[in-house]
Design a protein around this motif. Structure first.
Motif, PDB file in Angstrom:
ATOM      1  N   ASN A 142      74.616   4.915  81.402  1.00 57.28           N
ATOM      2  CA  ASN A 142      73.319   5.368  80.896  1.00 57.28           C
ATOM      3  C   ASN A 142      73.285   5.345  79.371  1.00 57.28           C
ATOM      4  N   SER A 143      74.122   4.482  78.791  1.00 59.30           N
ATOM      5  CA  SER A 143      74.239   4.401  77.334  1.00 59.30           C
ATOM      6  C   SER A 143      73.221   3.440  76.730  1.00 59.30           C
ATOM      7  N   PRO A 144      72.983   3.563  75.425  1.00 56.84           N
ATOM      8  CA  PRO A 144      72.098   2.608  74.740  1.00 56.84           C
ATOM      9  C   PRO A 144      72.610   1.170  74.854  1.00 56.84           C
ATOM     10  N   GLN A 145      73.944   1.007  74.914  1.00 60.39           N
ATOM     11  CA  GLN A 145      74.510  -0.340  75.003  1.00 60.39           C
ATOM     12  C   GLN A 145      74.093  -1.044  76.293  1.00 60.39           C
ATOM     13  N   ILE A 164      66.758   3.146  86.108  1.00 62.27           N
ATOM     14  CA  ILE A 164      67.793   2.342  86.765  1.00 62.27           C
ATOM     15  C   ILE A 164      69.161   2.691  86.199  1.00 62.27           C
ATOM     16  N   THR A 165      69.279   2.711  84.876  1.00 65.95           N
ATOM     17  CA  THR A 165      70.580   3.023  84.282  1.00 65.95           C
ATOM     18  C   THR A 165      70.991   4.459  84.568  1.00 65.95           C
ATOM     19  N   SER A 166      70.039   5.363  84.625  1.00 63.09           N
ATOM     20  CA  SER A 166      70.344   6.762  84.960  1.00 63.09           C
ATOM     21  C   SER A 166      70.875   6.881  86.382  1.00 63.09           C
ATOM     22  N   SER A 167      70.250   6.149  87.295  1.00 62.84           N
ATOM     23  CA  SER A 167      70.684   6.179  88.696  1.00 62.84           C
ATOM     24  C   SER A 167      72.085   5.580  88.855  1.00 62.84           C
ATOM     25  N   ILE A 168      72.336   4.441  88.186  1.00 59.74           N
ATOM     26  CA  ILE A 168      73.668   3.836  88.254  1.00 59.74           C
ATOM     27  C   ILE A 168      74.710   4.817  87.737  1.00 59.74           C
ATOM     28  N   ASP A 169      74.405   5.459  86.624  1.00 60.04           N
ATOM     29  CA  ASP A 169      75.344   6.383  85.995  1.00 60.04           C
ATOM     30  C   ASP A 169      75.702   7.546  86.931  1.00 60.04           C
ATOM     31  N   LYS A 170      74.704   8.118  87.562  1.00 56.07           N
ATOM     32  CA  LYS A 170      74.956   9.242  88.475  1.00 56.07           C
ATOM     33  C   LYS A 170      75.816   8.807  89.653  1.00 56.07           C
ATOM     34  N   GLN A 171      75.519   7.643  90.212  1.00 57.60           N
ATOM     35  CA  GLN A 171      76.295   7.167  91.359  1.00 57.60           C
ATOM     36  C   GLN A 171      77.728   6.814  90.952  1.00 57.60           C
ATOM     37  N   PRO A 207      72.001  -3.701  94.278  1.00 63.44           N
ATOM     38  CA  PRO A 207      70.587  -3.323  94.427  1.00 63.44           C
ATOM     39  C   PRO A 207      69.945  -2.868  93.128  1.00 63.44           C
ATOM     40  N   ALA A 208      70.741  -2.305  92.215  1.00 67.06           N
ATOM     41  CA  ALA A 208      70.162  -1.859  90.939  1.00 67.06           C
ATOM     42  C   ALA A 208      69.669  -3.049  90.122  1.00 67.06           C
ATOM     43  N   ILE A 209      70.445  -4.117  90.114  1.00 66.64           N
ATOM     44  CA  ILE A 209      70.027  -5.311  89.374  1.00 66.64           C
ATOM     45  C   ILE A 209      68.790  -5.930  90.019  1.00 66.64           C
ATOM     46  N   GLN A 210      68.755  -5.956  91.332  1.00 59.35           N
ATOM     47  CA  GLN A 210      67.569  -6.494  91.993  1.00 59.35           C
ATOM     48  C   GLN A 210      66.347  -5.617  91.738  1.00 59.35           C
ATOM     49  N   GLN A 211      66.558  -4.303  91.641  1.00 64.46           N
ATOM     50  CA  GLN A 211      65.464  -3.405  91.297  1.00 64.46           C
ATOM     51  C   GLN A 211      64.934  -3.734  89.900  1.00 64.46           C
ATOM     52  N   PHE A 212      65.845  -3.999  88.980  1.00 62.22           N
ATOM     53  CA  PHE A 212      65.435  -4.381  87.628  1.00 62.22           C
ATOM     54  C   PHE A 212      64.628  -5.680  87.642  1.00 62.22           C
ATOM     55  N   LYS A 253      71.459  -0.213  78.224  1.00 69.86           N
ATOM     56  CA  LYS A 253      70.009  -0.402  78.185  1.00 69.86           C
ATOM     57  C   LYS A 253      69.662  -1.639  77.359  1.00 69.86           C
ATOM     58  N   ALA A 254      70.441  -1.887  76.306  1.00 72.54           N
ATOM     59  CA  ALA A 254      70.198  -3.073  75.473  1.00 72.54           C
ATOM     60  C   ALA A 254      70.405  -4.364  76.257  1.00 72.54           C
ATOM     61  N   VAL A 255      71.356  -4.339  77.205  1.00 73.18           N
ATOM     62  CA  VAL A 255      71.595  -5.517  78.039  1.00 73.18           C
ATOM     63  C   VAL A 255      70.362  -5.833  78.875  1.00 73.18           C
ATOM     64  N   PHE A 256      69.837  -4.817  79.541  1.00 72.15           N
ATOM     65  CA  PHE A 256      68.649  -5.036  80.367  1.00 72.15           C
ATOM     66  C   PHE A 256      67.433  -5.414  79.516  1.00 72.15           C
ATOM     67  N   ASP A 257      67.312  -4.807  78.356  1.00 73.81           N
ATOM     68  CA  ASP A 257      66.188  -5.153  77.478  1.00 73.81           C
ATOM     69  C   ASP A 257      66.273  -6.613  77.043  1.00 73.81           C
ATOM     70  N   GLN A 258      67.461  -7.067  76.705  1.00 71.61           N
ATOM     71  CA  GLN A 258      67.651  -8.475  76.316  1.00 71.61           C
ATOM     72  C   GLN A 258      67.309  -9.392  77.484  1.00 71.61           C
ATOM     73  N   TRP A 259      67.692  -8.970  78.682  1.00 72.30           N
ATOM     74  CA  TRP A 259      67.463  -9.772  79.885  1.00 72.30           C
ATOM     75  C   TRP A 259      65.985 -10.028  80.123  1.00 72.30           C
ATOM     76  N   THR A 260      65.149  -9.055  79.766  1.00 75.14           N
ATOM     77  CA  THR A 260      63.707  -9.222  80.011  1.00 75.14           C
ATOM     78  C   THR A 260      63.147 -10.443  79.285  1.00 75.14           C
ATOM     79  N   GLN A 261      63.794 -10.869  78.207  1.00 71.92           N
ATOM     80  CA  GLN A 261      63.316 -12.045  77.468  1.00 71.92           C
ATOM     81  C   GLN A 261      63.457 -13.329  78.278  1.00 71.92           C
ATOM     82  N   LEU A 262      64.366 -13.322  79.260  1.00 75.79           N
ATOM     83  CA  LEU A 262      64.578 -14.520  80.072  1.00 75.79           C
ATOM     84  C   LEU A 262      63.654 -14.603  81.283  1.00 75.79           C
TER      85      LEU A 262
END
Length: 438
Positions: A239-242, A422-429, A407-412, A244-253
């Protein structure tokens, strides 16, 4: 893919893996994995010249390559290999209960955390005696990938392959495209391809695992190899900024991906590339090399995933290693050792690659002159890397990769605006899994 052998049968190789069955005993053992294939001699242990083998390669290739190899094993060693052929997906879904039941003497599996996990469960027999014979055939890096946390060897590497960005050389030549090295160049090329009427990036994730390779590269390019590996192995910082930055970068693709990507298999995406409907695809040579075959093999080009953070450049390569392990109580230990010693040679690996040119041998001494151009270029790519990762579902716990990350990546991919939850849920699990299982 992180490789394993590819899902050449079109099935998901990871989507339903259930490692929670560890400790449940053999009651849930799949009959497909429990049975031996033909002769019962290996299962009974009555024939000292027969070694039983559990294979995850039931589809035509690489099954055909293995059949040829085992014929050669008989010729060179006198050993008969009694194979239980199982499709890749079923093998992975049931591997835990398989190893607790009546497994074959030797079986296909993977390096990395996936090997170490079962070694830690005492479900494997060490192969130190094998390595006393084959150690000179391997680099220190390969040796390190073959050891459990206790320092014993549990794995014999056989082949490996890089993940990269693949393309059709003839299409690129006709369009005048140049290989990008930076993210800005990559996005600019994708925009140009879209203007040219192409699908810029063939992307498919019906099976769940193909997207893992893109996450891995984005994470290593943005945050570095050490962060990536620690994230995979320790289960914290999700659930770190690092991250979240990965997923944010991914949205560009996402605007440049294949339409209906979540409903397409990797084979369908690879066909888009082969048919020159798409310009690029992030995949492994093990997969794409089975699509670009015959005269088309020479048309397959690739480049390293582009740089995002100059601090890390393109210093890491995803290169999953496949090989073999020995079950905890092999019925023919002597024969199993002899078979693994043979499979750990350049001769055996070169013979196999002659029928399956989508991978690279792990042993020293293979005649690289017999490699295809894609194989030779793959060796160069890997040798240039400062760091090698295995693939998301091999670098982390098996009870976390498929049940949580897939499933988290597919949710994204379905809802890219929901990164925080999504990152919060992954972190808790992740915290729950690591706390419960150590």
């Amino acid at each position: 893919m992180p490789r394993t052998f590819a899902e050449r049968d079109g099935l998901s190789r990871r989507s339903l893996l259930r490692f929670a069955a560890l400790g449940a005993g053999a009651a849930g053992l799949s009959p497909l994995l429990a049975a031996c294939s033909s002769g019962g001699s290996a299962a009974s242990g009555a024939d000292a010249t027969t070694v039983s083998f559990g294979s995850n390669a039931a589809v035509p290739q690489p099954k055909g390559a293995y059949q040829s190899l085992f014929t050669q094993v008989k010729h060179d060693t006198g050993l008969s290999v009694d194979v239980n052929w199982v499709d890749h997906n079923t093998f992975q879904q049931n591997i835990s209960t398989y190893l607790q039941g009546n497994p074959q003497d030797v079986f296909n599996w993977f390096a990395g955390e996936r090997m170490q996990f079962f070694a830690g469960q005492n479900l494997l027999h060490d192969v130190d005696d094998v390595w006393a014979s084959i150690g000179g055939n391997y680099t220190d890096a390969m040796k390190a990938q073959s050891k459990g946390s206790d320092g014993h060897y549990y794995f014999v590497p056989f082949d490996y392959y890089p993940w990269a960005v693949y393309y059709s050389k003839s299409l690129w030549k006709a369009k005048g495209y140049a290989e990008p090295t930076t993210w800005d160049e990559f996005i600019a090329l994708a925009k140009k391809m879209k203007t040219d009427g192409l699908i810029p990036i063939a992307f498919t994730d019906k099976d769940g695992w193909p997207a893992m390779g893109t996450f891995d590269y984005l994470n290593m390019r943005i945050n570095g190899f050490d962060f990536h590996i620690n994230l995979m192995r320790n289960g914290d910082q999700w659930n770190s900024p690092q991250v979240k930055a990965v997923f944010d970068q991914w949205t560009q693709l996402l605007p440049y991906y294949s339409p209906g990507a979540l409903g397409l298999t990797w084979q369908e995406g690879a066909q888009q590339l082969l048919n020159q409907q798409a310009g690029m695809m992030v995949l492994g040579l093990d997969q794409i090399g089975t699509i670009f075959t015959g005269p088309k093999a020479a048309d397959l080009g690739f480049f390293a995933f582009p740089e995002i953070n100059p601090q890390f450049g393109q210093d890491s390569v995803e290169a999953p290693i496949d090989g073999f392990m020995m079950s905890a109580s092999p019925k023919n230990h002597t024969g199993a050792v002899k078979l693994l010693e043979y499979l750990g040679t350049a001769k055996a690996q070169q013979f196999w690659l002659g029928s399956n040119p989508a991978d690279i041998a792990t042993a020293n001494g293979v005649d690289a002159a017999k490699y295809t151009q894609a194989q030779a270029d793959s060796v160069t790519l890997i040798q240039k890397a400062s760091h090698i990762s295995q693939f998301m579902d091999r670098d982390t716990r098996p009870d976390f990769a498929d049940p949580v990350l897939l499933p988290a990546i597919q949710q994204f991919l379905n809802n890219p605006g929901d990164v925080a939850s999504i990152t919060s849920s992954i972190d808790k699990q992740a915290k729950s899994i690591w706390a419960s299982n150590g």
